[in-house]
Motif scaffolding. Structure first.
Motif, PDB file in Angstrom:
ATOM      1  N   THR A 164       0.865  -1.171   0.000  1.00 45.56           N
ATOM      2  CA  THR A 164       0.000   0.000   0.000  1.00 45.56           C
ATOM      3  C   THR A 164       0.907   1.227   0.000  1.00 45.56           C
ATOM      4  OG1 THR A 164      -1.712  -1.169   1.250  1.00 45.56           O
ATOM      5  CG2 THR A 164      -1.800   1.242   1.237  1.00 45.56           C
ATOM      6  N   ALA A 165       0.851   1.988  -1.052  1.00 48.04           N
ATOM      7  CA  ALA A 165       1.787   3.094  -1.223  1.00 48.04           C
ATOM      8  C   ALA A 165       1.618   4.156  -0.141  1.00 48.04           C
ATOM      9  CB  ALA A 165       1.614   3.720  -2.598  1.00 48.04           C
ATOM     10  N   THR A 166       2.712   4.802   0.171  1.00 49.74           N
ATOM     11  CA  THR A 166       2.713   5.925   1.103  1.00 49.74           C
ATOM     12  C   THR A 166       3.292   7.136   0.388  1.00 49.74           C
ATOM     13  OG1 THR A 166       4.899   5.231   1.904  1.00 49.74           O
ATOM     14  CG2 THR A 166       2.961   4.464   3.155  1.00 49.74           C
ATOM     15  N   GLU A 167       3.340   8.236   1.076  1.00 50.31           N
ATOM     16  CA  GLU A 167       4.009   9.428   0.544  1.00 50.31           C
ATOM     17  C   GLU A 167       5.266   9.656   1.368  1.00 50.31           C
ATOM     18  OE1 GLU A 167       1.435  12.775   0.232  1.00 50.31           O
ATOM     19  OE2 GLU A 167      -0.038  11.737  -1.028  1.00 50.31           O
ATOM     20  N   TYR A 168       6.263   8.853   1.094  1.00 56.23           N
ATOM     21  CA  TYR A 168       7.506   8.903   1.857  1.00 56.23           C
ATOM     22  C   TYR A 168       8.473   9.879   1.194  1.00 56.23           C
ATOM     23  CZ  TYR A 168      11.396   7.367   4.754  1.00 56.23           C
ATOM     24  OH  TYR A 168      12.434   7.333   5.665  1.00 56.23           O
ATOM     25  N   LYS A 169       8.914  10.847   1.929  1.00 57.44           N
ATOM     26  CA  LYS A 169       9.826  11.853   1.386  1.00 57.44           C
ATOM     27  C   LYS A 169      11.188  11.718   2.053  1.00 57.44           C
ATOM     28  CE  LYS A 169      10.488  16.821   0.646  1.00 57.44           C
ATOM     29  NZ  LYS A 169      10.899  16.621  -0.757  1.00 57.44           N
ATOM     30  N   VAL A 170      12.199  11.500   1.251  1.00 60.23           N
ATOM     31  CA  VAL A 170      13.570  11.485   1.753  1.00 60.23           C
ATOM     32  C   VAL A 170      14.016  12.933   1.876  1.00 60.23           C
ATOM     33  CG1 VAL A 170      15.935  10.759   1.322  1.00 60.23           C
ATOM     34  CG2 VAL A 170      14.035   9.247   0.696  1.00 60.23           C
ATOM     35  N   ALA A 171      13.998  13.432   3.093  1.00 60.73           N
ATOM     36  CA  ALA A 171      14.266  14.854   3.312  1.00 60.73           C
ATOM     37  C   ALA A 171      15.748  15.188   3.194  1.00 60.73           C
ATOM     38  CB  ALA A 171      13.747  15.272   4.680  1.00 60.73           C
ATOM     39  N   ALA A 172      16.597  14.213   3.524  1.00 58.27           N
ATOM     40  CA  ALA A 172      18.043  14.459   3.483  1.00 58.27           C
ATOM     41  C   ALA A 172      18.762  13.126   3.387  1.00 58.27           C
ATOM     42  CB  ALA A 172      18.498  15.211   4.733  1.00 58.27           C
ATOM     43  N   ILE A 173      20.003  13.178   2.919  1.00 57.36           N
ATOM     44  CA  ILE A 173      20.844  11.995   2.856  1.00 57.36           C
ATOM     45  C   ILE A 173      21.864  12.052   3.986  1.00 57.36           C
ATOM     46  CG2 ILE A 173      22.576  10.753   1.505  1.00 57.36           C
ATOM     47  CD1 ILE A 173      19.751  10.477   0.401  1.00 57.36           C
ATOM     48  N   ASP A 174      21.967  10.974   4.739  1.00 60.16           N
ATOM     49  CA  ASP A 174      22.966  10.880   5.796  1.00 60.16           C
ATOM     50  C   ASP A 174      24.305  10.505   5.149  1.00 60.16           C
ATOM     51  OD1 ASP A 174      24.588  10.404   7.946  1.00 60.16           O
ATOM     52  OD2 ASP A 174      23.267   8.944   8.925  1.00 60.16           O
ATOM     53  N   GLU A 175      25.138  11.502   4.953  1.00 56.31           N
ATOM     54  CA  GLU A 175      26.398  11.273   4.249  1.00 56.31           C
ATOM     55  C   GLU A 175      27.464  10.637   5.132  1.00 56.31           C
ATOM     56  OE1 GLU A 175      27.459  15.005   2.548  1.00 56.31           O
ATOM     57  OE2 GLU A 175      25.808  14.991   1.091  1.00 56.31           O
ATOM     58  N   SER A 176      27.178  10.458   6.421  1.00 53.19           N
ATOM     59  CA  SER A 176      28.180   9.891   7.328  1.00 53.19           C
ATOM     60  C   SER A 176      28.409   8.409   7.083  1.00 53.19           C
ATOM     61  CB  SER A 176      27.754  10.112   8.788  1.00 53.19           C
ATOM     62  OG  SER A 176      26.630   9.310   9.116  1.00 53.19           O
ATOM     63  N   VAL A 177      27.483   7.745   6.385  1.00 53.49           N
ATOM     64  CA  VAL A 177      27.630   6.305   6.159  1.00 53.49           C
ATOM     65  C   VAL A 177      28.333   6.008   4.833  1.00 53.49           C
ATOM     66  CG1 VAL A 177      25.624   5.791   7.576  1.00 53.49           C
ATOM     67  CG2 VAL A 177      25.322   6.074   5.115  1.00 53.49           C
ATOM     68  N   SER A 178      28.758   7.049   4.143  1.00 59.98           N
ATOM     69  CA  SER A 178      29.426   6.892   2.851  1.00 59.98           C
ATOM     70  C   SER A 178      30.677   7.757   2.807  1.00 59.98           C
ATOM     71  CB  SER A 178      28.491   7.304   1.705  1.00 59.98           C
ATOM     72  OG  SER A 178      27.299   6.553   1.714  1.00 59.98           O
ATOM     73  N   ILE A 179      31.538   7.456   1.842  1.00 62.68           N
ATOM     74  CA  ILE A 179      32.723   8.274   1.624  1.00 62.68           C
ATOM     75  C   ILE A 179      32.890   8.471   0.125  1.00 62.68           C
ATOM     76  CG2 ILE A 179      34.316   6.280   1.594  1.00 62.68           C
ATOM     77  CD1 ILE A 179      36.339   8.114   3.112  1.00 62.68           C
ATOM     78  N   THR A 180      33.193   9.688  -0.272  1.00 64.64           N
ATOM     79  CA  THR A 180      33.369   9.995  -1.689  1.00 64.64           C
ATOM     80  C   THR A 180      34.804   9.699  -2.122  1.00 64.64           C
ATOM     81  OG1 THR A 180      34.070  12.278  -1.298  1.00 64.64           O
ATOM     82  CG2 THR A 180      31.680  11.862  -1.468  1.00 64.64           C
ATOM     83  N   GLN A 181      35.030   9.728  -3.414  1.00 55.34           N
ATOM     84  CA  GLN A 181      36.381   9.498  -3.924  1.00 55.34           C
ATOM     85  C   GLN A 181      37.346  10.549  -3.383  1.00 55.34           C
ATOM     86  OE1 GLN A 181      36.982   8.575  -8.175  1.00 55.34           O
ATOM     87  NE2 GLN A 181      38.560  10.149  -8.201  1.00 55.34           N
ATOM     88  N   ALA A 182      36.937  11.803  -3.392  1.00 59.65           N
ATOM     89  CA  ALA A 182      37.811  12.872  -2.903  1.00 59.65           C
ATOM     90  C   ALA A 182      38.107  12.701  -1.414  1.00 59.65           C
ATOM     91  CB  ALA A 182      37.167  14.235  -3.164  1.00 59.65           C
ATOM     92  N   GLN A 183      37.091  12.379  -0.642  1.00 58.78           N
ATOM     93  CA  GLN A 183      37.297  12.164   0.794  1.00 58.78           C
ATOM     94  C   GLN A 183      38.215  10.972   1.050  1.00 58.78           C
ATOM     95  OE1 GLN A 183      33.154  11.750   1.814  1.00 58.78           O
ATOM     96  NE2 GLN A 183      32.978  13.853   2.562  1.00 58.78           N
ATOM     97  N   LEU A 184      38.059   9.936   0.230  1.00 65.60           N
ATOM     98  CA  LEU A 184      38.883   8.742   0.416  1.00 65.60           C
ATOM     99  C   LEU A 184      40.341   9.024   0.075  1.00 65.60           C
ATOM    100  CD1 LEU A 184      39.079   5.807   1.181  1.00 65.60           C
ATOM    101  CD2 LEU A 184      38.219   5.181  -1.083  1.00 65.60           C
ATOM    102  N   LEU A 185      40.574   9.811  -0.954  1.00 59.61           N
ATOM    103  CA  LEU A 185      41.947  10.209  -1.287  1.00 59.61           C
ATOM    104  C   LEU A 185      42.609  10.912  -0.098  1.00 59.61           C
ATOM    105  CD1 LEU A 185      41.520  11.497  -4.944  1.00 59.61           C
ATOM    106  CD2 LEU A 185      43.251   9.835  -4.213  1.00 59.61           C
ATOM    107  N   THR A 186      41.871  11.823   0.520  1.00 61.70           N
ATOM    108  CA  THR A 186      42.395  12.547   1.680  1.00 61.70           C
ATOM    109  C   THR A 186      42.651  11.602   2.848  1.00 61.70           C
ATOM    110  OG1 THR A 186      41.230  14.574   1.028  1.00 61.70           O
ATOM    111  CG2 THR A 186      41.902  14.390   3.328  1.00 61.70           C
TER     112      THR A 186
END
Length: 271
Positions: free
Chosen positions: A131-153
């Motif tokens: 049963t569908a809802t109206e779920y809105k992803v208000a923000a992304i928790d970036e603490s659980v990921s690392i970008t290429q630039a961050q990983l280089l550092t």
């Protein structure tokens, strides 16, 4: 609903049919059509990937994720149980996606459909829809990921431990899936499938044994752990394992598809 992260088939069977339980099957569609956990909804793995080269494993956009989880009927009170038909890499990736959208109520079915069938738990073959809802992803928790630039550092600062979940041949560079083969500087190799018990229906091996094996190669949770594979599928399982061990973990979703196709990133080859 108080369920553990690593959920056994018997524990899931005990709560089947309860309100606020959402079971997601990330296995192959033909497997789902043959047999799945009662009430489970099929999710195509492509729905939880951005799918754009050179880094198809990046997280989908907030809008895409809002559409997906609205279709799946997610609410703030939903407890999500995930599984697949391959020992858990896609299911583990979904745990990371849920972390990324800030939804922390989830469990990983140990062994997925293989252990469920082996223990002769109830099954069904008809497709389910939510049963569908109206779920809105208000923000992304970036603490659980690392970008290429961050990983280089982080590599330059020697501030992370890097778990390469690919095959050993990919790690050494003997097998190259991207333009360049090899591994990230300082990364250690522990293929995701080593953690699975092929004699016990692809359930996880004893976590304390896995902990000791990882410690022997320099992964011990004393620094933030970064895991990757080629597209952050296989490292979906390692993400869950690290969480189960209580270690700080970040997923490098760009993975080797991004790193190995960039001519300017540092790489190492061999052991």
């Amino acid at each position: 609903m108080d369920l553990p992260l690593i959920l056994e088939p018997s524990e899931l069977q005990a709560v089947l049919g309860q309100a606020d339980l959402l079971i997601l099957d990330l296995g192959k569609s033909d497997t789902y059509q043959q047999a799945h956990v009662p009430g489970a909804i099929s999710v195509a793995p492509g729905d939880i990937q951005l799918g754009i080269k050179p880094a198809p494993g990046l997280l989908p956009t907030q809008q895409q994720l809002s559409i997906l989880f609205s279709r799946l009927g997610l609410t703030q009170d939903t407890h999500v149980v995930v599984y697949d038909d391959d020992g858990g890499p896609w299911a583990g990736r979904m745990i990371w996606v849920l972390d990324s959208i800030g939804h922390k109520n989830y469990s990983f079915l140990n062994g997925g459909i293989h252990s469920w069938l082996a223990e002769q738990r109830p099954i069904e073959s008809q497709a389910n829809t939510a049963t569908a809802t109206e779920y809105k992803v208000a923000a992304i928790d970036e603490s659980v990921s690392i970008t290429q630039a961050q990983l280089l550092t982080a590599i330059e600062a020697e501030s992370v431990q890097i778990w390469d979940a690919r095959s050993h041949k990919e790690y050494t560079g003997e097998k190259a899936v991207s333009k360049r083969g090899g591994h990230l500087p300082g990364a250690v190799s522990y293929e995701f499938s080593i953690a699975l018990d092929s004699d016990n229906h692809l359930k996880l091996r004893d976590l304390e044994v896995i902990r000791k094996e990882l410690a022997a190669i320099g992964i011990n949770g004393e620094q933030t752990l970064v895991s990757h594979c080629q597209t952050h599928r296989r490292s979906g399982l390692t993400y869950v394992i690290a969480k189960a061990l209580g270690w700080p973990m970040q997923a490098y979703a760009g993975s080797w598809a991004q790193w190995g196709n960039d001519p300017d990133t540092p790489i190492e080859t061999g052991e």
